[in-house]
Every structure is written in structure tokens, then in C-alpha cells.
Design a protein around this motif. Structure first.
Motif, PDB file in Angstrom:
ATOM      1  N   ALA A  57      -1.130   0.713 -17.363  1.00  0.00           N
ATOM      2  CA  ALA A  57      -2.367   1.699 -17.706  1.00  0.00           C
ATOM      3  C   ALA A  57      -3.737   0.966 -18.568  1.00  0.00           C
ATOM      4  N   SER A  58      -3.049   0.347 -19.616  1.00  0.00           N
ATOM      5  CA  SER A  58      -4.028  -0.437 -20.533  1.00  0.00           C
ATOM      6  C   SER A  58      -4.893  -1.383 -19.743  1.00  0.00           C
ATOM      7  N   ARG A  59      -4.181  -2.176 -19.005  1.00  0.00           N
ATOM      8  CA  ARG A  59      -4.792  -3.319 -18.457  1.00  0.00           C
ATOM      9  C   ARG A  59      -5.964  -2.749 -17.192  1.00  0.00           C
ATOM     10  N   VAL A  60      -5.339  -1.546 -16.486  1.00  0.00           N
ATOM     11  CA  VAL A  60      -6.469  -0.956 -15.545  1.00  0.00           C
ATOM     12  C   VAL A  60      -7.548  -0.418 -16.205  1.00  0.00           C
ATOM     13  N   ALA A  61      -7.265   0.165 -17.539  1.00  0.00           N
ATOM     14  CA  ALA A  61      -8.482   0.767 -18.257  1.00  0.00           C
ATOM     15  C   ALA A  61      -9.552  -0.343 -18.555  1.00  0.00           C
ATOM     16  N   VAL A  62      -9.042  -1.514 -19.076  1.00  0.00           N
ATOM     17  CA  VAL A  62      -9.939  -2.517 -19.412  1.00  0.00           C
ATOM     18  C   VAL A  62     -10.655  -3.030 -18.213  1.00  0.00           C
TER      19      VAL A  62
END
Length: 154
Positions: A57-62
């Protein structure tokens, strides 16, 4: 979203610090820094601890924020509007990923997004990702956590 003046002759220096914490075994932070024309775009996301797919999720957000800003025209669209669109886009991308991948159901991330453009700092955040401003030898916290603990402290 907030806007602060960052003018002056000092160069822009961007730093970050990440820590796994006392409970988790894996760090779910993801950082992105991008130049878009004469703007600096800085985004940090942290997977929500204990939820499936926090690191994803953090990678997708960035990456979602990056894609939106790299496709944008800052001469046409106000920075505030781009920040709002970027946060919505990141949320939609995370939700879509959690629907298409059963093992990622419920994934999520907190996020802080800062854009320096035309001598101004624009920022927004969700959750407990924090943004600090360093000037004159001291740190100034620019965000307030969106957490139950913060509400209790308030």
C-alpha cells in the motif's frame, strides 16, 4: 492542506528518517522525491501496521502520487488541486489493489505529501506520517496526527 512560505536564499534540503518501531519486524515506509518543472514533490507513505499488504500500500500510494504529478501541468492546475487529486488517486489505487488481490484485502497506508513551488510549501497528510520544517537550527512540526491517541491528547 496547508501552505507556508519557504522563501530566502537558502537551498532546499530534504531529509528523511524512518524507523521500524518497537513492535513491527518490517519497515513499511516508502519515500518518493520528484522534480516536476521547478517544483519539488516529496511524498512519504507508511503501510498501516497490522494490516495485510501495508508495504504494498505504501509503495502504491507513492507511485500513484508520482504518476499524477509527472503528468500534471503546474502552469494550469493549482498545486492545492493537484495535492487533493494525488491523495484521492493514491486512495483509489490502494483500494483497487485490495479488491483485485484477496491477500491484500484491507491494505492501507498513511501519507504526507509536500510540494515546494514558487517559494511556497504546500502540504497535506493523512494519519500519523509527519512533516517537519527545519529553519534557524530548529524543527517545527507542521502536521498533527490523525489518530485516536492524538484525539485523546487534545
Amino acid at each position: 492542506m496547508t501552505q507556508n512560505g519557504v522563501g530566502g536564499a537558502s537551498p532546499l534540503v530534504i531529509g528523511n528518517h524512518s524507523h521500524t518501531g518497537m513492535v513491527r519486524a518490517e519497515n513499511e515506509d516508502y519515500l518518493g522525491y520528484y522534480r516536476v518543472g521547478d517544483a519539488h514533490v516529496i511524498v512519504v507513505a507508511d503501510g498501516m501496521g497490522g494490516h495485510a499488504g501495508g508495504k504494498v500500500a505504501s509503495r502504491v500510494a507513492v507511485e500513484s502520487v508520482r504518476d499524477l504529478f509527472l503528468a500534471a501541468d503546474l502552469a494550469i492546475t493549482p498545486v492545492f488541486d493537484l495535492i487533493a487529486l494525488a491523495i484521492k488517486s493514491a486512495n483509489a489505487a490502494i483500494r483497487a489493489g485490495s479488491v483485485t488481490e484477496p491477500k491484500l484485502k484491507g491494505m492501507g497506508a498513511t501519507c504526507v505529501l509536500a510540494v515546494v513551488h514558487d517559494g511556497m510549501l504546500y502540504h497535506s497528510h493523512l494519519g500519523d506520517c509527519r512533516l517537519y520544517f527545519f529553519r534557524g537550527g530548529g524543527l517545527q512540526r507542521l502536521t498533527k496526527d490523525h489518530t485516536v491517541v492524538q484525539r485523546l491528547l487534545d
